[in-house]
Design an enzyme around this catalytic site. Structure first.
Site, PDB file in Angstrom:
ATOM      1  N   LEU A  11       0.826  -1.222   0.000  1.00 60.02           N
ATOM      2  CA  LEU A  11       0.000   0.000   0.000  1.00 60.02           C
ATOM      3  C   LEU A  11       0.859   1.271   0.000  1.00 60.02           C
ATOM      4  O   LEU A  11       0.676   2.154   0.842  1.00 60.02           O
ATOM      5  CB  LEU A  11      -0.953  -0.017   1.200  1.00 60.02           C
ATOM      6  CG  LEU A  11      -2.085  -1.037   1.076  1.00 60.02           C
ATOM      7  CD1 LEU A  11      -2.922  -1.084   2.343  1.00 60.02           C
ATOM      8  CD2 LEU A  11      -2.975  -0.722  -0.137  1.00 60.02           C
ATOM      9  N   SER A 129       2.569   1.417 -15.843  1.00 59.42           N
ATOM     10  CA  SER A 129       3.223   2.709 -16.040  1.00 59.42           C
ATOM     11  C   SER A 129       2.228   3.855 -15.945  1.00 59.42           C
ATOM     12  O   SER A 129       1.043   3.691 -16.206  1.00 59.42           O
ATOM     13  CB  SER A 129       3.893   2.762 -17.409  1.00 59.42           C
ATOM     14  OG  SER A 129       4.438   4.048 -17.601  1.00 59.42           O
ATOM     15  N   LYS A 183       7.996  -3.380 -20.454  1.00 58.61           N
ATOM     16  CA  LYS A 183       7.955  -2.230 -19.537  1.00 58.61           C
ATOM     17  C   LYS A 183       9.364  -1.629 -19.393  1.00 58.61           C
ATOM     18  O   LYS A 183       9.538  -0.413 -19.364  1.00 58.61           O
ATOM     19  CB  LYS A 183       7.409  -2.669 -18.167  1.00 58.61           C
ATOM     20  CG  LYS A 183       7.534  -1.605 -17.065  1.00 58.61           C
ATOM     21  CD  LYS A 183       6.750  -0.348 -17.415  1.00 58.61           C
ATOM     22  CE  LYS A 183       6.487   0.620 -16.303  1.00 58.61           C
ATOM     23  NZ  LYS A 183       7.517   1.079 -15.440  1.00 58.61           N
ATOM     24  N   HIS A 186      10.030   0.356 -22.400  1.00 62.49           N
ATOM     25  CA  HIS A 186       9.263   1.608 -22.258  1.00 62.49           C
ATOM     26  C   HIS A 186      10.073   2.607 -21.419  1.00 62.49           C
ATOM     27  O   HIS A 186      10.234   3.772 -21.792  1.00 62.49           O
ATOM     28  CB  HIS A 186       7.915   1.324 -21.593  1.00 62.49           C
ATOM     29  CG  HIS A 186       7.273   2.538 -20.987  1.00 62.49           C
ATOM     30  ND1 HIS A 186       7.668   3.067 -19.773  1.00 62.49           N
ATOM     31  CD2 HIS A 186       6.289   3.349 -21.439  1.00 62.49           C
ATOM     32  CE1 HIS A 186       6.961   4.148 -19.507  1.00 62.49           C
ATOM     33  NE2 HIS A 186       6.115   4.338 -20.506  1.00 62.49           N
ATOM     34  N   ASN A 187      10.603   2.137 -20.292  1.00 63.18           N
ATOM     35  CA  ASN A 187      11.350   3.053 -19.424  1.00 63.18           C
ATOM     36  C   ASN A 187      12.629   3.542 -20.104  1.00 63.18           C
ATOM     37  O   ASN A 187      13.008   4.697 -19.956  1.00 63.18           O
ATOM     38  CB  ASN A 187      11.712   2.364 -18.111  1.00 63.18           C
ATOM     39  CG  ASN A 187      10.522   2.271 -17.180  1.00 63.18           C
ATOM     40  OD1 ASN A 187       9.384   2.252 -17.637  1.00 63.18           O
ATOM     41  ND2 ASN A 187      10.759   2.208 -15.896  1.00 63.18           N
ATOM     42  N   GLU A 190      11.659   6.154 -22.377  1.00 64.29           N
ATOM     43  CA  GLU A 190      11.351   7.330 -21.549  1.00 64.29           C
ATOM     44  C   GLU A 190      12.647   8.099 -21.224  1.00 64.29           C
ATOM     45  O   GLU A 190      12.679   9.326 -21.322  1.00 64.29           O
ATOM     46  CB  GLU A 190      10.662   6.821 -20.279  1.00 64.29           C
ATOM     47  CG  GLU A 190      10.318   7.844 -19.239  1.00 64.29           C
ATOM     48  CD  GLU A 190       9.769   7.147 -17.975  1.00 64.29           C
ATOM     49  OE1 GLU A 190       8.840   6.313 -18.082  1.00 64.29           O
ATOM     50  OE2 GLU A 190      10.282   7.429 -16.881  1.00 64.29           O
TER      51      GLU A 190
HETATM   52  P1  NBP Z   1       7.874   1.420  -3.292  1.00 60.61           P
HETATM   53  O1  NBP Z   1       8.676   0.915  -4.427  1.00 60.61           O
HETATM   54  O2  NBP Z   1       8.368   2.527  -2.473  1.00 60.61           O
HETATM   55  O3  NBP Z   1       7.570   0.159  -2.313  1.00 60.61           O
HETATM   56  C1  NBP Z   1       6.827   0.324  -1.152  1.00 60.61           C
HETATM   57  C2  NBP Z   1       6.099  -0.943  -0.791  1.00 60.61           C
HETATM   58  O4  NBP Z   1       7.025  -2.043  -0.735  1.00 60.61           O
HETATM   59  C3  NBP Z   1       5.466  -0.838   0.589  1.00 60.61           C
HETATM   60  O5  NBP Z   1       4.268  -1.579   0.582  1.00 60.61           O
HETATM   61  C4  NBP Z   1       6.519  -1.477   1.463  1.00 60.61           C
HETATM   62  O6  NBP Z   1       6.016  -1.976   2.671  1.00 60.61           O
HETATM   63  C5  NBP Z   1       6.953  -2.618   0.588  1.00 60.61           C
HETATM   64  N1  NBP Z   1       8.252  -3.197   0.954  1.00 60.61           N
HETATM   65  C6  NBP Z   1       9.482  -2.656   0.993  1.00 60.61           C
HETATM   66 BR1  NBP Z   1       9.865  -0.918   0.630  1.00 60.61          BR
HETATM   67  N2  NBP Z   1      10.434  -3.500   1.343  1.00 60.61           N
HETATM   68  C7  NBP Z   1       9.776  -4.643   1.569  1.00 60.61           C
HETATM   69  C8  NBP Z   1      10.222  -5.919   1.980  1.00 60.61           C
HETATM   70  N3  NBP Z   1      11.501  -6.184   2.175  1.00 60.61           N
HETATM   71  N4  NBP Z   1       9.294  -6.897   2.099  1.00 60.61           N
HETATM   72  C9  NBP Z   1       7.988  -6.635   1.866  1.00 60.61           C
HETATM   73  N5  NBP Z   1       7.517  -5.436   1.470  1.00 60.61           N
HETATM   74  C10 NBP Z   1       8.401  -4.465   1.329  1.00 60.61           C
HETATM   75  O7  NBP Z   1       6.364   1.745  -3.746  1.00 60.61           O
HETATM   76  P2  NBP Z   1       5.771   2.391  -5.073  1.00 60.61           P
HETATM   77  O8  NBP Z   1       6.474   3.650  -5.436  1.00 60.61           O
HETATM   78  O9  NBP Z   1       4.301   2.413  -4.857  1.00 60.61           O
HETATM   79  O10 NBP Z   1       6.101   1.310  -6.180  1.00 60.61           O
HETATM   80  C11 NBP Z   1       5.614  -0.029  -6.142  1.00 60.61           C
HETATM   81  C12 NBP Z   1       6.215  -0.774  -7.335  1.00 60.61           C
HETATM   82  O11 NBP Z   1       5.750  -0.138  -8.527  1.00 60.61           O
HETATM   83  C13 NBP Z   1       7.743  -0.710  -7.393  1.00 60.61           C
HETATM   84  O12 NBP Z   1       8.235  -1.887  -7.953  1.00 60.61           O
HETATM   85  C14 NBP Z   1       8.015   0.440  -8.326  1.00 60.61           C
HETATM   86  O13 NBP Z   1       9.260   0.334  -8.963  1.00 60.61           O
HETATM   87  C15 NBP Z   1       6.862   0.311  -9.311  1.00 60.61           C
HETATM   88  N6  NBP Z   1       6.479   1.562  -9.976  1.00 60.61           N
HETATM   89  C16 NBP Z   1       6.475   2.732  -9.309  1.00 60.61           C
HETATM   90  C17 NBP Z   1       6.085   3.914  -9.982  1.00 60.61           C
HETATM   91  C18 NBP Z   1       6.045   5.226  -9.264  1.00 60.61           C
HETATM   92  O14 NBP Z   1       5.797   6.232  -9.948  1.00 60.61           O
HETATM   93  N7  NBP Z   1       6.246   5.287  -7.959  1.00 60.61           N
HETATM   94  C19 NBP Z   1       5.699   3.837 -11.313  1.00 60.61           C
HETATM   95  C20 NBP Z   1       5.691   2.601 -11.963  1.00 60.61           C
HETATM   96  C21 NBP Z   1       6.082   1.476 -11.285  1.00 60.61           C
HETATM   97  P3  NBP Z   1       6.085  -1.078   4.001  1.00 60.61           P
HETATM   98  O15 NBP Z   1       4.910  -0.150   3.910  1.00 60.61           O
HETATM   99  O16 NBP Z   1       5.961  -2.063   5.081  1.00 60.61           O
HETATM  100  O17 NBP Z   1       7.387  -0.348   3.991  1.00 60.61           O
END
Ligand code: NBP
Length: 482
Positions: A11, A129, A183, A186-187, A190
């Site tokens: 989340l 994305s 993907k 794509h990046n 980008e």
């Molecule tokens: P993050 O990449 O910052 O990940 C946060 C989530 O991962 C939280 O739920 C966190 O739990 C959990 N987590 C972590 Br950090 N370490 C963990 C571990 N060792 N074991 C279990 N859970 C763990 O979140 P996001 O920016 O929402 O991105 C999610 C995915 O989507 C990533 O792979 C990211 O590369 C990809 N993505 C992100 C974007 C963007 O714009 N942000 C765009 C496209 C794709 P916690 O709450 O307990 O710390």
């Protein structure tokens, strides 16, 4: 009685927004997070008043899901994905589906797909994305993995995905790591698009334009063939003011770029397969070079270049920059699709290139009108071997060519680095060369390493060695191509 159509673990920004999007489309979603308190924070905050089901243990989470259970992970890429796979597997049954929606490396996805399938389950690795906004209102979704899983996630994914020309920006990409590969590409694209816009900015700055003036230029560009999300946000960025100093926001931001790795992975994959993905490579290196801030500051005191005095017609130059940007962008996408073709052959994926262009057409960071042209090109009966050979792109590059060369010449004169503009032009000139200087290169390799060469007057595949010095022997090195 299980009620949830799908469950989502993770989340953070992407997870919360995607869950709300699914809820808006009438799906019931169960959620869980490693730090369990965030489940209640979400239910009492952004998810208040929705049908989202909060759960506080993996058992409770899995128990809330209808069969086949759809467990989607949107956690940090890497070990966290493996950890959660291990945690959920004991609670799942044959035919249940694990979906990784994070930015995982495709090699990990290939490995995980095989592992999860060995347990009688199905696996999907999907690119998502569009960042926070996309996840909330319609991302581009690029799923690959176990083909049997697709029918079970298709209605959900296609409902929540962005729509372009009425079609969902989500379709099946291919087996095992194909979704994450697409993907990743794509990046990489980008990275290239962003670097090209930065070079245009740098050139306009060098001829004395203010960020406000550049914003107006980009507003115009966005009405034509460059119409895209990245041009649009750059227009707004250049118009923004820093509330603290009153200066243009862009002028108070430190010039060192970060990166999370997907551009680098794209470059590594291209090098592994021998694909000349030069523009994206330059875009990754440009970020690396920007990060050497202290060294650059020191070098700027010592290393001299030309004076940045521009004497030409600024409006004409800006129009040339627009044309150069468009031509370079065509090269970058042509290279990106060359990479996808090579990956399809390497990994045995039957990629649908028109479908990929459509998936990128809306919802994601590289969304643009231009991708509609690529989709059209790949929708023709005969698939093009290279986008540059498609009449629309061939003619676009022909029209832009003189301006493109003038811009690169001017950049060299002014001492403004334009690695993406110039490498794109070098690629164009090399790709259209019937003969390159690799004949000399082969002679050099044969001279020092007896690596042999082929001759222009003999059939391909026959290799020759010359005893160049008269002192070397006739023994040759094993023949290889790289
Ligand atoms: P993050 O990449 O910052 O990940 C946060 C989530 O991962 C939280 O739920 C966190 O739990 C959990 N987590 C972590 Br950090 N370490 C963990 C571990 N060792 N074991 C279990 N859970 C763990 O979140 P996001 O920016 O929402 O991105 C999610 C995915 O989507 C990533 O792979 C990211 O590369 C990809 N993505 C992100 C974007 C963007 O714009 N942000 C765009 C496209 C794709 P916690 O709450 O307990 O710390």
């Amino acid at each position: 009685m299980p009620q949830a159509d799908i469950g989502l673990i993770g989340l953070a920004v992407m997870g919360q927004n995607l869950v709300l999007n699914m809820n808006d489309h009438g799906f019931t979603v169960a959620v869980f997070n490693r730090t369990v308190s965030k489940v209640d924070d979400f239910l009492n905050g952004g998810a208040a008043g929705t049908n989202i089901i909060g759960t506080h243990s993996v058992e409770e989470f899995v128990g809330a899901l209808k069969r086949p259970r759809r467990v989607m992970l949107l956690v940090k890429a890497g070990q966290a994905v493996d950890d959660f796979i291990e945690k959920v597997i004991p609670h799942l049954e044959d035919g249940d589906i694990i979906i990784d929606g994070g930015n995982s490396n495709y090699n990990d996805t290939i490995r995980r797909c095989k592992y999860v399938e060995s347990k009688g389950l199905l696996y999907i690795g999907t690119g998502v994305s569009g960042g926070e906004e996309g996840a909330r209102h319609g991302p581009s979704i690029m799923p690959g993995g176990s083909p049997a899983a697709w029918e079970h996630v298709k209605p959900i994914f296609q409902a929540v995905a962005a729509k372009a020309d009425g079609e969902p920006c989500c379709d099946w990409v291919g087996e095992n790591g194909a979704g994450h590969y697409v993907k990743m590409t794509h990046n990489g694209i980008e990275y290239g698009d962003m670097q090209l816009i930065c070079e245009a900015y740098s050139l306009m700055k060098a001829v004395g334009m203010t960020p406000g003036e550049m914003s107006e230029v980009l507003a115009e560009w966005n009405k034509g063939e460059l119409d895209s999300y990245l041009i649009e946000i750059t227009r707004d960025i250049l118009a923004a003011r820093d509330p603290e100093t009153g200066q243009a926001m862009v002028d108070v931001i430190l010039d060192t770029a970060g990166q999370k790795g997907t551009g680098k992975w794209t470059g590594i994959s291209a090098l592994d397969m021998g694909i000349p993905l030069t523009l994206i490579g330059e875009a990754v290196f440009a970020r690396c070079l920007s990060a050497l801030k202290d060294e650059r500051v020191a070098a700027s005191e010592k290393l001299r270049g030309p004076k940045r005095t521009f004497k030409g017609d600024r409006a004409k130059f800006v129009e040339d920059v627009r044309a150069a940007l468009y031509a370079s962008k065509i090269i970058s996408y042509a290279q990106g699709f060359m990479l996808l073709r090579a990956a399809a052959a390497e990994y045995g994926w039957n990629l649908n290139y028109g479908g990929i262009a459509l998936m990128w057409r809306g919802g994601c960071i590289i969304r643009s009108q231009f991708l509609g042209r690529i989709k059209d090109a790949y929708s023709k009966k005969k698939e093009p071997t290279n986008l540059l050979l498609v009449p629309y792109f061939r003619s676009a590059v022909r029209k832009a060519q003189a301006a493109w060369r003038r811009v690169v010449i001017q950049a060299v004169r002014l001492g403004v680095p334009v690695p993406a503009f110039s490498s794109a032009l070098a690629f164009y000139d090399a790709y259209r060369s019937e003969r390159l200087p690799a004949n000399l290169l082969q002679a050099q390799r044969d001279y020092f390493g007896a690596h042999t060469y082929e001759r222009v007057d003999k059939p391909r595949g026959e290799f020759f060695h010359t005893n160049w010095t008269g002192t070397g022997g006739d023994t040759t090195a094993s023949t290889y191509t790289a």
